[in-house]
Design an enzyme around this catalytic site. Structure first.
Site, PDB file in Angstrom:
ATOM      1  N   MET A 219      28.475  13.143 -24.288  1.00  0.00           N
ATOM      2  CA  MET A 219      27.664  13.823 -25.604  1.00  0.00           C
ATOM      3  C   MET A 219      27.808  15.200 -25.608  1.00  0.00           C
ATOM      4  O   MET A 219      26.725  15.870 -25.486  1.00  0.00           O
ATOM      5  CB  MET A 219      26.229  13.366 -25.273  1.00  0.00           C
TER       6      MET A 219
ATOM      7  N   HIS B 139      32.016   5.882 -31.504  1.00  0.00           N
ATOM      8  CA  HIS B 139      30.663   6.491 -32.271  1.00  0.00           C
ATOM      9  C   HIS B 139      29.830   5.300 -32.593  1.00  0.00           C
ATOM     10  O   HIS B 139      30.401   4.444 -33.187  1.00  0.00           O
ATOM     11  CB  HIS B 139      31.122   7.445 -33.096  1.00  0.00           C
TER      12      HIS B 139
HETATM   13  C1  GAR Z   1      27.228   4.311 -26.855  1.00  0.00           C
HETATM   14  O1  GAR Z   1      26.408   3.545 -27.836  1.00  0.00           O
HETATM   15  C2  GAR Z   1      28.151   4.985 -27.686  1.00  0.00           C
HETATM   16  O2  GAR Z   1      28.310   4.821 -28.975  1.00  0.00           O
HETATM   17  C3  GAR Z   1      27.384   6.403 -27.740  1.00  0.00           C
HETATM   18  O3  GAR Z   1      26.630   6.837 -26.525  1.00  0.00           O
HETATM   19  C4  GAR Z   1      26.372   5.113 -26.268  1.00  0.00           C
HETATM   20  C5  GAR Z   1      26.455   5.571 -24.716  1.00  0.00           C
HETATM   21  O4  GAR Z   1      26.439   4.348 -23.794  1.00  0.00           O
HETATM   22  N1  GAR Z   1      28.186   7.493 -28.071  1.00  0.00           N
HETATM   23  C6  GAR Z   1      27.792   8.641 -28.718  1.00  0.00           C
HETATM   24  O5  GAR Z   1      26.579   8.742 -29.372  1.00  0.00           O
HETATM   25  C7  GAR Z   1      28.868   9.501 -29.132  1.00  0.00           C
HETATM   26  N2  GAR Z   1      28.459  10.645 -30.065  1.00  0.00           N
HETATM   27  P1  GAR Z   1      26.767   3.844 -22.551  1.00  0.00           P
HETATM   28  O6  GAR Z   1      26.851   5.320 -21.822  1.00  0.00           O
HETATM   29  O7  GAR Z   1      26.246   2.932 -22.015  1.00  0.00           O
HETATM   30  O8  GAR Z   1      28.614   3.955 -22.793  1.00  0.00           O
END
Ligand code: GAR
Length: 207
Positions: A87, A106
């Site tokens: 992030m 994303h």
């Molecule tokens: C996921 O849903 C991913 O798509 C999102 O964060 C989450 C991470 O989950 N990514 C973003 O928002 C990037 N801008 P995780 O840590 O369980 O993989």
């Protein structure tokens, strides 16, 4: 064998899906984070994967953090850097350094809803579907050639958490596949498009 470095900021469930897929010819060289408390780091360390973190708050600028992160990443000689819920907004220098070997997931059907709170915004907009996008990273936020997209319905009465959970299960299917396609050399960037050589062959066979 292709070396993969995965960057996370928290839970790391997408990273887990990629590790658990045991992708042929892929070695998860390291899981790195901008937060030492990211839950995914402990999960990876328990499995014998190298882990490390750099707290972005300890750096005076985005450029200084990215430069330090690049040094850490490059120590693992990555063929592919995977942003799996990382992030942080990246500097153009970072994006250029890994051009063609940096991919991100994303949680929206890009180009709709770049940035944060994608599912809340899809609900507010009255969308009937939500989804995720896996793409090569370029300097522009949440842009870059699209490798794969997954779509799920938004149902009456859904909360943002309901949508997030439905999308996440698709993320866990698509992301390991995209990494496997990259590792196998099946992804070719052509302008703003990604051609998946294997799937294009399949499509041609159907025409
Ligand atoms: C996921 O849903 C991913 O798509 C999102 O964060 C989450 C991470 O989950 N990514 C973003 O928002 C990037 N801008 P995780 O840590 O369980 O993989």
């Amino acid at each position: 064998m292709k070396n993969i470095v995965i960057l996370i900021s928290g839970r790391g469930s997408n990273m887990q899906a990629i590790v658990n897929a045991h992708i042929p010819s892929a070695r998860i060289a390291a899981v790195l984070s901008n937060s030492s408390s990211a839950a995914g780091l402990a999960w990876a360390a328990e499995r014998g994967i190298a882990t490390d973190s750099l707290d972005h708050k300890a750096f005076g600028s985005r450029a200084a953090f990215d430069a330090a992160m690049m040094e850490k990443i490059d120590a693992y000689r990555p063929d592919l850097v995977v942003l799996a819920g990382f992030m942080r907004i990246l500097t153009p220098e970072f994006c250029t350094h890994y051009a063609g070997r940096l991919i991100n997931i994303h949680p929206s059907i890009l180009p709709a809803f770049t940035g944060l709170h994608t599912h809340e915004r899809a609900l507010e907009a009255g969308c009937r579907v939500a989804g995720c996008t896996i793409h090569f990273v370029t300097a522009e936020l949440d842009c870059g050639p699209i490798i794969a997209q997954g779509v799920v319905p938004i149902l009456d009465g859904d909360s943002a958490d309901d949508v997030a959970a439905r999308v996440l299960s698709v993320e866990h299917r698509l992301f390991p596949q995209a990494v496997a396609d990259f590792v196998a050399g099946r992804l070719k960037i052509s302008g703003n498009r990604v051609i998946n050589t294997e799937r294009d062959t399949d499509t041609q066979a159907l025409l």
